[in-house]
Write an enzyme that holds these catalytic residues in place. Sequence first.
Site, PDB file in Angstrom:
ATOM      1  N   GLU A  36      86.771  14.430  49.352  1.00 38.09           N
ATOM      2  CA  GLU A  36      85.492  14.895  48.788  1.00 38.09           C
ATOM      3  C   GLU A  36      84.303  14.467  49.646  1.00 38.09           C
ATOM      4  O   GLU A  36      84.427  13.604  50.526  1.00 38.09           O
ATOM      5  CB  GLU A  36      85.325  14.364  47.368  1.00 38.09           C
ATOM      6  CG  GLU A  36      85.405  12.845  47.287  1.00 38.09           C
ATOM      7  CD  GLU A  36      84.546  12.260  46.191  1.00 38.09           C
ATOM      8  OE1 GLU A  36      83.379  12.666  46.070  1.00 38.09           O
ATOM      9  OE2 GLU A  36      85.031  11.364  45.483  1.00 38.09           O
ATOM     10  N   LYS A  85      74.402  17.045  44.490  1.00 39.59           N
ATOM     11  CA  LYS A  85      75.701  16.567  44.005  1.00 39.59           C
ATOM     12  C   LYS A  85      76.290  17.691  43.145  1.00 39.59           C
ATOM     13  O   LYS A  85      75.704  18.077  42.130  1.00 39.59           O
ATOM     14  CB  LYS A  85      75.486  15.279  43.196  1.00 39.59           C
ATOM     15  CG  LYS A  85      76.745  14.720  42.572  1.00 39.59           C
ATOM     16  CD  LYS A  85      76.451  13.404  41.854  1.00 39.59           C
ATOM     17  CE  LYS A  85      77.522  13.083  40.835  1.00 39.59           C
ATOM     18  NZ  LYS A  85      77.192  11.915  40.014  1.00 39.59           N
ATOM     19  N   VAL A 133      84.566  14.934  42.541  1.00 40.06           N
ATOM     20  CA  VAL A 133      86.007  15.081  42.303  1.00 40.06           C
ATOM     21  C   VAL A 133      86.270  16.445  41.657  1.00 40.06           C
ATOM     22  O   VAL A 133      87.149  17.193  42.097  1.00 40.06           O
ATOM     23  CB  VAL A 133      86.536  13.927  41.420  1.00 40.06           C
ATOM     24  CG1 VAL A 133      87.939  14.219  40.917  1.00 40.06           C
ATOM     25  CG2 VAL A 133      86.511  12.612  42.203  1.00 40.06           C
ATOM     26  N   ASP A 189      77.884  11.072  27.613  1.00 34.91           N
ATOM     27  CA  ASP A 189      78.059  11.156  29.066  1.00 34.91           C
ATOM     28  C   ASP A 189      79.526  10.981  29.447  1.00 34.91           C
ATOM     29  O   ASP A 189      80.045   9.872  29.524  1.00 34.91           O
ATOM     30  CB  ASP A 189      77.184  10.115  29.776  1.00 34.91           C
ATOM     31  CG  ASP A 189      77.113  10.353  31.278  1.00 34.91           C
ATOM     32  OD1 ASP A 189      77.880  11.193  31.786  1.00 34.91           O
ATOM     33  OD2 ASP A 189      76.293   9.700  31.949  1.00 34.91           O
ATOM     34  N   SER A 224      82.187  12.354  32.408  1.00 34.83           N
ATOM     35  CA  SER A 224      82.235  13.061  33.684  1.00 34.83           C
ATOM     36  C   SER A 224      83.059  14.337  33.594  1.00 34.83           C
ATOM     37  O   SER A 224      84.124  14.369  32.969  1.00 34.83           O
ATOM     38  CB  SER A 224      82.833  12.154  34.755  1.00 34.83           C
ATOM     39  OG  SER A 224      83.004  12.881  35.952  1.00 34.83           O
ATOM     40  N   ALA A 225      82.557  15.366  34.255  1.00 32.94           N
ATOM     41  CA  ALA A 225      83.291  16.640  34.318  1.00 32.94           C
ATOM     42  C   ALA A 225      84.606  16.480  35.076  1.00 32.94           C
ATOM     43  O   ALA A 225      85.471  17.362  35.005  1.00 32.94           O
ATOM     44  CB  ALA A 225      82.413  17.699  34.982  1.00 32.94           C
ATOM     45  N   ASP A 226      84.758  15.358  35.788  1.00 30.32           N
ATOM     46  CA  ASP A 226      86.029  15.104  36.497  1.00 30.32           C
ATOM     47  C   ASP A 226      87.207  15.140  35.523  1.00 30.32           C
ATOM     48  O   ASP A 226      88.293  15.615  35.850  1.00 30.32           O
ATOM     49  CB  ASP A 226      86.020  13.716  37.171  1.00 30.32           C
ATOM     50  CG  ASP A 226      85.051  13.621  38.339  1.00 30.32           C
ATOM     51  OD1 ASP A 226      84.454  14.651  38.710  1.00 30.32           O
ATOM     52  OD2 ASP A 226      84.902  12.504  38.868  1.00 30.32           O
ATOM     53  N   LYS A 241      86.180   4.585  37.873  1.00 31.36           N
ATOM     54  CA  LYS A 241      85.226   3.586  38.374  1.00 31.36           C
ATOM     55  C   LYS A 241      84.953   2.522  37.308  1.00 31.36           C
ATOM     56  O   LYS A 241      84.847   2.828  36.126  1.00 31.36           O
ATOM     57  CB  LYS A 241      83.944   4.285  38.815  1.00 31.36           C
ATOM     58  CG  LYS A 241      84.112   4.835  40.232  1.00 31.36           C
ATOM     59  CD  LYS A 241      82.816   5.299  40.816  1.00 31.36           C
ATOM     60  CE  LYS A 241      82.455   6.658  40.320  1.00 31.36           C
ATOM     61  NZ  LYS A 241      83.136   7.750  41.002  1.00 31.36           N
TER      62      LYS A 241
HETATM   63  N1  PSU Z   1      84.557   7.566  44.229  1.00 30.80           N
HETATM   64  C1  PSU Z   1      83.880   6.677  45.010  1.00 30.80           C
HETATM   65  N2  PSU Z   1      82.536   6.911  45.173  1.00 30.80           N
HETATM   66  C2  PSU Z   1      81.887   8.003  44.606  1.00 30.80           C
HETATM   67  C3  PSU Z   1      82.625   8.914  43.802  1.00 30.80           C
HETATM   68  C4  PSU Z   1      83.961   8.633  43.653  1.00 30.80           C
HETATM   69  O1  PSU Z   1      84.454   5.709  45.547  1.00 30.80           O
HETATM   70  O2  PSU Z   1      80.695   8.173  44.816  1.00 30.80           O
HETATM   71  C5  PSU Z   1      81.947  10.127  43.161  1.00 30.80           C
HETATM   72  C6  PSU Z   1      82.972  11.242  42.943  1.00 30.80           C
HETATM   73  O3  PSU Z   1      82.506  12.384  43.612  1.00 30.80           O
HETATM   74  C7  PSU Z   1      83.023  11.458  41.449  1.00 30.80           C
HETATM   75  C8  PSU Z   1      81.620  11.135  41.073  1.00 30.80           C
HETATM   76  O4  PSU Z   1      83.416  12.768  41.108  1.00 30.80           O
HETATM   77  O5  PSU Z   1      81.373   9.946  41.858  1.00 30.80           O
HETATM   78  C9  PSU Z   1      81.474  10.934  39.567  1.00 30.80           C
HETATM   79  O6  PSU Z   1      80.177  11.249  39.184  1.00 30.80           O
HETATM   80  P1  PSU Z   1      79.814  11.465  37.620  1.00 30.80           P
HETATM   81  O7  PSU Z   1      80.131  10.162  36.974  1.00 30.80           O
HETATM   82  O8  PSU Z   1      78.339  11.805  37.608  1.00 30.80           O
HETATM   83  O9  PSU Z   1      80.657  12.606  37.132  1.00 30.80           O
HETATM   84 MN    MN Z   2      77.756  12.179  33.744  1.00 27.15          MN
END
Ligand code: PSU
Ligand code: MN
Length: 299
Positions: free
Chosen positions: A21, A82, A102, A134, A136-138, A155
């Site tokens: 990614e 993003k 992701v 909140d 994540s769409a992941d 994370k």
């Molecule tokens: N993994 C990492 N660093 C990052 C990410 C993942 O080590 O920055 C990114 C990925 O692209 C993941 C995003 O999809 O963070 C998640 O963002 P959000 O929580 O806004 O969905």
């Molecule tokens: Mn989010």
Amino acid sequence: MKIAKRVLEALNNNEPVVALESTIISHGMPYPQNVKVALEVEKIIEDEGAVPATIGIIDGEPIIGMSHEEIEEFGKREGILKVSRRDLGYVIASKSWGATTVAATMILASKAGIKIFVTGGIGGVHRGATSTFDISADLDELSKTDMCVVCAGPKAILDLDLTMEYLETKGVLVLGYNCSSLPCFYSRSSNIPLEYHAEDPKFIARIIKAQKDLSLSNGILVTNPIPEQYSLDKDKMNIVIEAAIDKMNKLGIKGKEETPFLLKEIVAITKGESLNANIALVKNNAHLGAKIALELTKL
Ligand code: PSU
Ligand code: MN
């Protein structure tokens, strides 16, 4: 979309390809480490015998397999959007630059015919999501796009229990690679036991094959613990994370800005220790992802 020649050739010849990614480059790590790591991760995948395909959107065109120059540009360019699932159409129509998360990387990689995708940590259910919503769409993407995502767990900034519940509801297999509890990004283990384990890449490839044979269209999450020597103390990290979340709330940072802010703030508080951990875990995942891709071509 544009598929790089070496990636297309590999796909046509049933050679292993691993997707990567670009949000981790533009929003996840500071320049110039981000570029260095992105190129080193590609090299690891090549040395394992697979073809890396870093995915991003340039002037509205999805690129499957960015060049080294393009990766460099992603690392330093300001204002790259993003991009998750919802943003794809907008970014393409407005001919913008977009870093794929992701979720968006899964969509584009899957359309290109790639089966394995390596990242650091996936997004998940945020702490406090019971009132903020909140999530994540992941996670939803994993429920509907056929891709094996290799990560070091969700994370650590997230609510891991809720993330696991959500993944279960959505029908996503969470597999521990040589570990019995859920790895949590900066740390090797959490207190969340994992029901399913794999000890070798060949078995993971067989799971992917079994899902494919059933025409299941959902993804698989492989969680690979950070190498021991880089693993940070979970309780100490939790204090750091709480402090970072506190600051974020005081500043009123919300939505898609949250994860990039928290990662940056945690690097500042730990004086770079968390960045070293993040780099180590991504590289570790690259080795495993390439091995799974290789095994998959043999089935
Ligand atoms: N993994 C990492 N660093 C990052 C990410 C993942 O080590 O920055 C990114 C990925 O692209 C993941 C995003 O999809 O963070 C998640 O963002 P959000 O929580 O806004 O969905
Ligand atoms: Mn989010």
